[in-house]
Design an enzyme around this catalytic site. Structure first.
Site, PDB file in Angstrom:
ATOM      1  N   GLU A  70     -10.090 -51.419  31.557  1.00 34.00           N
ATOM      2  CA  GLU A  70     -10.433 -52.972  30.895  1.00 34.00           C
ATOM      3  C   GLU A  70      -9.364 -54.546  31.395  1.00 34.00           C
ATOM      4  O   GLU A  70      -9.000 -54.707  30.315  1.00 34.00           O
ATOM      5  CB  GLU A  70     -10.716 -52.868  29.688  1.00 34.00           C
ATOM      6  N   GLU A 117      -9.524 -46.953  21.176  1.00 33.94           N
ATOM      7  CA  GLU A 117      -8.824 -47.453  20.053  1.00 33.94           C
ATOM      8  C   GLU A 117      -8.389 -47.056  18.919  1.00 33.94           C
ATOM      9  O   GLU A 117      -9.005 -47.175  18.074  1.00 33.94           O
ATOM     10  CB  GLU A 117      -8.925 -49.140  19.788  1.00 33.94           C
TER      11      GLU A 117
HETATM   12  C1  XIL Z   1     -16.090 -56.274  24.323  1.00 32.03           C
HETATM   13  C2  XIL Z   1     -17.891 -56.232  24.994  1.00 32.03           C
HETATM   14  O1  XIL Z   1     -17.470 -56.571  26.311  1.00 32.03           O
HETATM   15  C3  XIL Z   1     -18.467 -56.956  24.672  1.00 32.03           C
HETATM   16  O2  XIL Z   1     -19.671 -57.397  25.316  1.00 32.03           O
HETATM   17  C4  XIL Z   1     -19.234 -56.842  23.134  1.00 32.03           C
HETATM   18  O3  XIL Z   1     -19.429 -57.574  22.556  1.00 32.03           O
HETATM   19  C5  XIL Z   1     -17.543 -56.442  22.347  1.00 32.03           C
HETATM   20  O4  XIL Z   1     -16.841 -55.500  22.730  1.00 32.03           O
HETATM   21  N1  XIL Z   1     -12.544 -52.770  23.691  1.00 32.03           N
HETATM   22  C6  XIL Z   1     -13.505 -52.346  23.822  1.00 32.03           C
HETATM   23  C7  XIL Z   1     -14.974 -52.962  24.770  1.00 32.03           C
HETATM   24  O5  XIL Z   1     -12.871 -51.188  24.119  1.00 32.03           O
HETATM   25  O6  XIL Z   1     -15.505 -51.412  24.737  1.00 32.03           O
HETATM   26  C8  XIL Z   1     -14.387 -54.060  24.919  1.00 32.03           C
HETATM   27  O7  XIL Z   1     -15.840 -54.456  25.174  1.00 32.03           O
HETATM   28  C9  XIL Z   1     -13.787 -54.511  24.692  1.00 32.03           C
HETATM   29  C10 XIL Z   1     -12.243 -54.481  23.974  1.00 32.03           C
END
Ligand code: XIL
Length: 392
Positions: free
Chosen positions: A301, A185
């Site tokens: 994701e 990101e």
């Molecule tokens: C999220 C996790 O799922 C949560 O448990 C944590 O509290 C916050 O991060 N983009 C990403 C991930 O790249 O690392 C994130 O994961 C969600 C959004």
């Protein structure tokens, strides 16, 4: 972005996770939902449960593998180390494990001078012992940094901290990692920075070169891992996502022309179930543009956020499954796509409960398995999309 309990609306839109909305149906199920129920769904393409019927319970990892694809999910240490039933579902369905939080800076770096690999190592061993690949997530992000980072790292020492972190972590897991999300990101054209880069301490301290530095340090530390540029907010037909897609392609072209060792692109796929579906043609073009740069693609994701869908579980599950199916049907046409990774496997453990909860407080249902670990229509949708995907 996630320092607060809930992300703000703007943050969530950027991520692609704002406004949205199990009953494990059932393999080869008969029609169980009436047309009328389905029409109350916000999702434009009306479906029935039967539209997601598949012919067997063959696990997702096997269906994916038969098409040359890897399927897996994010899992975390608290869930996998304590919940035996979840653990066996995970092993049954997943060909790869992504540590949800355990390899982030805040988890690995309790103090400036120490590393704590205990939970990451547990997950790596769990993957190995159960024949799963293991993914690294992530080496460079501007979120989930330890407190000490903000007080300690500055323009003078940033390169040392970045290189030392990457070298130590990537060497520690060298030989065990299928792919590393080297940067996570890092794009946001609204910030008005070169190459559409997002505000970040790394950008402030090191300039745009921090990206190249990170990839080179990872390649030296683990020459066998596939090095991934993971980015969010790219799938919708909005001017914001269009600008993000353009920035990503320009930056990658620039980095590749300098010989930066980037092997793959991860496109985060937090889908908003209440949103108008993406523009298939634009999404396909974006993926084939990435492939033309010589990159493999990972669908990372993936989850479907049911925050703003109607309360009725049957309606919700059909809408969620429809999004999974339609999105995957489009992206899997691109042969450079090598893996599909859901952000979690079961609604028992999902970040959506915390980050995009429903206003009616009903439990969210964004993942392939329900909170009793039973397959939902979303599972069928993934299975079907894999079954119909062209072989690569
Ligand atoms: C999220 C996790 O799922 C949560 O448990 C944590 O509290 C916050 O991060 N983009 C990403 C991930 O790249 O690392 C994130 O994961 C969600 C959004």
């Amino acid at each position: 972005m996630f320092n607060n309990r809930l992300c703000t609306r703007r943050q969530a839109i950027r991520l692609g996770v704002t406004a949205v909305s199990g009953l494990g149906l059932a393999i080869g199920a008969k029609k169980i939902y009436s047309r009328q129920e389905i029409q109350s769904s916000d999702y434009q393409q009306k479906r029935t449960a039967q539209d997601f019927a598949v012919d067997s319970q063959t696990p997702l990892k096997i269906r994916a593998a038969s098409k040359g694809l890897i399927y897996g999910a994010a899992g975390n240490y608290p869930a996998l180390s304590s919940d035996a039933n979840f653990k066996s579902r995970f092993v049954q369905e997943c060909g790869i494990l992504v540590p949800e939080n355990e390899l982030k800076w805040y988890a690995l770096r309790p103090t400036e001078s120490s590393f704590d690999f205990s939970k990451g190592d547990w997950l790596a061993k769990f993957a190995r012992d159960n024949g799963m690949l293991f993914r690294g997530h992530n080496l460079v992000w501007n979120q989930f940094m330890p407190e000490w980072f903000w007080k300690t790292v500055n323009k003078q020492n940033a390169e040392k901290y970045l290189t030392e972190h990457i070298t130590t972590v990537a060497k520690h897991y060298a030989g065990q990692v299928h792919s590393w999300d080297v940067v996570n990101e890092v794009i946001d054209p609204k910030h008005g920075k070169p190459y559409g880069l997002a505000n970040s301490p790394w950008l402030d301290f090191l300039g745009p070169e921090y990206i190249e530095l990170a990839f080179r340090a990872t390649a030296e530390s683990d020459p066998n891992a596939l090095l991934v540029f993971n980015e969010a907010g790219l799938k919708y037909d909005t001017s914001e996502h269009e600008a993000r897609r353009t920035s990503v392609l320009k930056l990658l072209e620039h980095l590749k022309s300098k010989g930066t060792p980037i092997h793959a692109f991860g496109t985060e796929s937090h889908i908003l179930a209440h949103e108008t579906p993406f523009n298939a043609k634009k999404l396909r073009t974006f993926l084939s543009d990435l492939a033309s740069l010589g990159l493999k693609i990972l669908i990372t994701e993936l989850d479907v956020i049911d925050q703003k869908l109607p309360a009725d579980i049957k309606v919700r599950d059909i809408a969620v499954a429809s999004h999974y199916h339609d999105y995957l049907s489009v992206v899997l046409e691109e042969k450079a796509v090598m893996a599909v990774l859901t952000w979690g496997l079961s609604d028992r453990y999902t970040w959506i409960s915390q980050f995009s909860p429903r206003s009616d407080e009903a439990p969210v249902r964004p993942l392939p398995f329900d909170s009793d670990l039973q397959p939902k229509l979303a599972w069928n949708a993934l299975a079907k999309a894999f079954d119909n995907a062209p072989k690569r």
